[in-house]
Every structure is written in C-alpha cells, then in structure tokens.
Design a protein around this motif. Structure first.
Motif, PDB file in Angstrom:
ATOM      1  N   ALA A 183      13.202 -10.958   3.838  1.00  0.00           N
ATOM      2  CA  ALA A 183      13.794  -9.629   3.958  1.00  0.00           C
ATOM      3  C   ALA A 183      13.459  -8.752   2.761  1.00  0.00           C
ATOM      4  N   LEU A 184      13.178  -7.479   3.020  1.00  0.00           N
ATOM      5  CA  LEU A 184      12.908  -6.477   1.993  1.00  0.00           C
ATOM      6  C   LEU A 184      14.044  -5.463   2.036  1.00  0.00           C
ATOM      7  N   SER A 185      14.725  -5.292   0.909  1.00  0.00           N
ATOM      8  CA  SER A 185      15.856  -4.361   0.841  1.00  0.00           C
ATOM      9  C   SER A 185      15.572  -3.297  -0.211  1.00  0.00           C
ATOM     10  N   PHE A 186      15.388  -2.059   0.237  1.00  0.00           N
ATOM     11  CA  PHE A 186      15.083  -0.977  -0.698  1.00  0.00           C
ATOM     12  C   PHE A 186      16.361  -0.453  -1.337  1.00  0.00           C
ATOM     13  N   ILE A 187      16.312  -0.254  -2.662  1.00  0.00           N
ATOM     14  CA  ILE A 187      17.422   0.328  -3.408  1.00  0.00           C
ATOM     15  C   ILE A 187      16.987   1.726  -3.827  1.00  0.00           C
ATOM     16  N   ALA A 188      17.672   2.744  -3.344  1.00  0.00           N
ATOM     17  CA  ALA A 188      17.270   4.130  -3.590  1.00  0.00           C
ATOM     18  C   ALA A 188      17.909   4.680  -4.858  1.00  0.00           C
ATOM     19  N   ARG A 189      17.340   5.766  -5.356  1.00  0.00           N
ATOM     20  CA  ARG A 189      17.940   6.568  -6.418  1.00  0.00           C
ATOM     21  C   ARG A 189      18.384   7.902  -5.842  1.00  0.00           C
ATOM     22  N   GLU A 190      19.174   8.632  -6.601  1.00  0.00           N
ATOM     23  CA  GLU A 190      19.671   9.920  -6.143  1.00  0.00           C
ATOM     24  C   GLU A 190      18.520  10.922  -5.977  1.00  0.00           C
ATOM     25  N   ALA A 191      18.743  11.935  -5.147  1.00  0.00           N
ATOM     26  CA  ALA A 191      17.738  12.973  -4.955  1.00  0.00           C
ATOM     27  C   ALA A 191      17.403  13.619  -6.298  1.00  0.00           C
ATOM     28  N   GLY A 192      16.105  13.798  -6.556  1.00  0.00           N
ATOM     29  CA  GLY A 192      15.680  14.424  -7.795  1.00  0.00           C
ATOM     30  C   GLY A 192      15.371  13.461  -8.916  1.00  0.00           C
ATOM     31  N   THR A 249       0.861  -1.177   0.000  1.00  0.00           N
ATOM     32  CA  THR A 249       0.000   0.000   0.000  1.00  0.00           C
ATOM     33  C   THR A 249       0.904   1.236   0.000  1.00  0.00           C
ATOM     34  N   ARG A 250       0.329   2.381  -0.274  1.00  0.00           N
ATOM     35  CA  ARG A 250       1.122   3.606  -0.270  1.00  0.00           C
ATOM     36  C   ARG A 250       1.670   3.897   1.125  1.00  0.00           C
ATOM     37  N   THR A 251       0.880   3.602   2.130  1.00  0.00           N
ATOM     38  CA  THR A 251       1.342   3.793   3.502  1.00  0.00           C
ATOM     39  C   THR A 251       2.511   2.869   3.802  1.00  0.00           C
ATOM     40  N   GLU A 252       2.428   1.618   3.338  1.00  0.00           N
ATOM     41  CA  GLU A 252       3.520   0.667   3.570  1.00  0.00           C
ATOM     42  C   GLU A 252       4.787   1.091   2.846  1.00  0.00           C
ATOM     43  N   LEU A 253       4.649   1.671   1.650  1.00  0.00           N
ATOM     44  CA  LEU A 253       5.834   2.141   0.929  1.00  0.00           C
ATOM     45  C   LEU A 253       6.550   3.226   1.724  1.00  0.00           C
ATOM     46  N   VAL A 254       5.794   4.137   2.304  1.00  0.00           N
ATOM     47  CA  VAL A 254       6.399   5.179   3.140  1.00  0.00           C
ATOM     48  C   VAL A 254       7.073   4.551   4.355  1.00  0.00           C
ATOM     49  N   GLU A 255       6.461   3.528   4.913  1.00  0.00           N
ATOM     50  CA  GLU A 255       7.070   2.824   6.049  1.00  0.00           C
ATOM     51  C   GLU A 255       8.400   2.187   5.649  1.00  0.00           C
ATOM     52  N   VAL A 256       8.477   1.678   4.424  1.00  0.00           N
ATOM     53  CA  VAL A 256       9.742   1.119   3.930  1.00  0.00           C
ATOM     54  C   VAL A 256      10.818   2.204   3.931  1.00  0.00           C
ATOM     55  N   LEU A 257      10.483   3.377   3.405  1.00  0.00           N
ATOM     56  CA  LEU A 257      11.457   4.461   3.338  1.00  0.00           C
ATOM     57  C   LEU A 257      11.857   4.940   4.725  1.00  0.00           C
ATOM     58  N   ARG A 258      10.942   4.870   5.661  1.00  0.00           N
ATOM     59  CA  ARG A 258      11.253   5.278   7.033  1.00  0.00           C
ATOM     60  C   ARG A 258      12.076   4.238   7.786  1.00  0.00           C
ATOM     61  N   GLY A 259      12.253   3.082   7.187  1.00  0.00           N
ATOM     62  CA  GLY A 259      12.985   2.014   7.847  1.00  0.00           C
ATOM     63  C   GLY A 259      12.136   1.229   8.821  1.00  0.00           C
ATOM     64  N   GLU A 260      10.811   1.419   8.773  1.00  0.00           N
ATOM     65  CA  GLU A 260       9.906   0.759   9.702  1.00  0.00           C
ATOM     66  C   GLU A 260       9.410  -0.587   9.178  1.00  0.00           C
ATOM     67  N   ARG A 261       9.479  -0.798   7.881  1.00  0.00           N
ATOM     68  CA  ARG A 261       9.040  -2.064   7.268  1.00  0.00           C
ATOM     69  C   ARG A 261      10.218  -2.655   6.521  1.00  0.00           C
ATOM     70  N   ARG A 262      10.698  -3.771   6.979  1.00  0.00           N
ATOM     71  CA  ARG A 262      11.888  -4.386   6.393  1.00  0.00           C
ATOM     72  C   ARG A 262      11.650  -5.808   5.922  1.00  0.00           C
ATOM     73  N   ARG A 263      10.391  -6.225   5.885  1.00  0.00           N
ATOM     74  CA  ARG A 263      10.073  -7.576   5.427  1.00  0.00           C
ATOM     75  C   ARG A 263       8.846  -7.555   4.528  1.00  0.00           C
ATOM     76  N   TRP A 264       8.844  -8.497   3.573  1.00  0.00           N
ATOM     77  CA  TRP A 264       7.678  -8.696   2.738  1.00  0.00           C
ATOM     78  C   TRP A 264       6.602  -9.411   3.550  1.00  0.00           C
ATOM     79  N   ARG A 265       5.436  -9.556   2.953  1.00  0.00           N
ATOM     80  CA  ARG A 265       4.328 -10.194   3.676  1.00  0.00           C
ATOM     81  C   ARG A 265       4.626 -11.643   4.051  1.00  0.00           C
ATOM     82  N   ASP A 266       5.475 -12.305   3.258  1.00  0.00           N
ATOM     83  CA  ASP A 266       5.788 -13.704   3.567  1.00  0.00           C
ATOM     84  C   ASP A 266       6.899 -13.839   4.618  1.00  0.00           C
TER      85      ASP A 266
END
Length: 211
Positions: A80-89, A60-77
């Motif tokens: 481990a969920l590892s976010f790969i970021a892009r540069e600012a902009g 969900t959109r809320t869960e995506l924000v939680e991923v960026l905040r470091g609050e959600r680090r696992r998939w539903r199963d």
C-alpha cells in the motif's frame, strides 16, 4: 506546527517588530514583501520522502500525479502507498507544481476532496511518514538526509533537480545584530557554516541508518 494563517502573519510581524527576522522558503507576494528586505542564502532540492520500510522504489512524474489523483495506491511491489499531503501553498509542493505537468491541478482537487491526511510542518510530515507504512510525502533533501534511519528518498524520474530558495526576511530598520547576522550568513564564512552543518546532518543520518 505553524498553520497557514500564522505564516501569512509573518510579514506583518516583521513590520510591527514583533519578530526580528524570519526564514522563508517561498517567494513573497508583492504585498507581503512591501517594506521588507529579502536575502536569499541557500538553494535546496525538493525530493520525495517515504517510510524507510519501502523497498527500492521509484516514481515517474506521471505516476506521482496519478498518486495525487487517487489512481495509484500501491508501490511497485504491491504494498500500500499512502500519500501524506501538506497545506495549500507549501513551498516544496509549489516547486513540484512548477516542474511537474498536472501536479498543481491534481493537488488542488485532492485538497478540496480531502483525499489525503494533511500536515502543517516538516516535523509533522516526518512523524506521519514514520508511523505510516508505505507513506509518501514531499520535503527537501536535507530533511531526508538527517533522518535516514526512518526515511527513504524516492527517486523521481526523469532525474532532474527541482529546487527552492531559502531566504531571510527582515525590516530595513531592524536591530544592528540582525544586519550583522545576515551579512555573516551571506559571506563565504557563513556559507561554509551552512555547508558544514548540512554535511554533519547527513553524516548523523547515515550513522543512524547503519545503527
């Protein structure tokens, strides 16, 4: 990969005739667009992409924000969920920031705190997702469709298309060949070539996935 400083230099390079034409996927600032022509030729959907090894996942959109905040680090199963970021902009991230409440602030904080690995191109993102079990990133629909053998698209709920424009940028006094190319790209025949290329790319991705 083109670093942010190199991208910022593109408008100057066009004005100085160091390059003839550039492709951009974000709106140019007034100072960047000064003295240049911008011709939008396509719209693409911004999507979440993941390592193909994930199961039938969604966010969900809320869960995506939680991923960026470091609050959600696992998939539903539970994996481990590892976010790969892009540069600012980055243009895809900018589109999400405009559509998803809380995304922009969470991303700024994540980049400032160096919470995630940062890559600087779509190709680098694809490679990072392929080598990272449970990896998640933001790209466009075409990037996932052409690499379905190694990437999976993760639905973002509620489902509502989030898009960004693709445009050519060139100087008014560019060579005649540049003007002819832009005119063709914006014609119905040119748009047909874009659609055909997108379809063939998606078909190659499906064939690779089946293989």
């Amino acid at each position: 990969a083109m670093r942010p400083s190199a991208r910022a230099a593109v408008p100057s390079a066009l004005r100085d005739t160091a390059v003839d034409i550039a492709l951009v996927s974000r709106p140019l600032r007034p100072d960047e667009a000064r003295g240049l022509r911008v011709a939008r030729y396509a719209v693409t959907e911004v999507v979440l992409a993941a390592n193909a090894g994930i199961g039938a996942e969604r966010l969900t959109r809320t869960e995506l924000v939680e991923v960026l905040r470091g609050e959600r680090r696992r998939w539903r199963d539970g994996s481990a969920l590892s976010f790969i970021a892009r540069e600012a902009g980055d243009s895809s991230h900018r589109a999400l920031a405009e559509a998803v409440p809380g995304f922009a602030e969470a991303e700024r904080n994540a980049l400032r705190e160096r919470r995630f690995r940062v890559v600087y191109s779509d190709d680098d993102l694809r490679d990072a997702l392929v080598e990272t079990p449970g990896g998640l990133g933001v790209t466009d629909r075409g990037g996932v469709a052409m690499h379905r053998r190694v990437l999976a698209q993760v639905p973002l709920l509620p489902r509502a298309p989030i898009t960004k424009d693709l445009a050519f940028v060139y100087a008014p006094d560019a060579r005649p060949e540049v003007h002819a190319f832009v005119a063709f790209a914006l014609s119905e025949a040119g748009r047909g070539v874009v659609r055909e290329g997108r379809t063939r790319g998606e078909q190659r991705g499906q064939q690779g996935h089946r293989g």
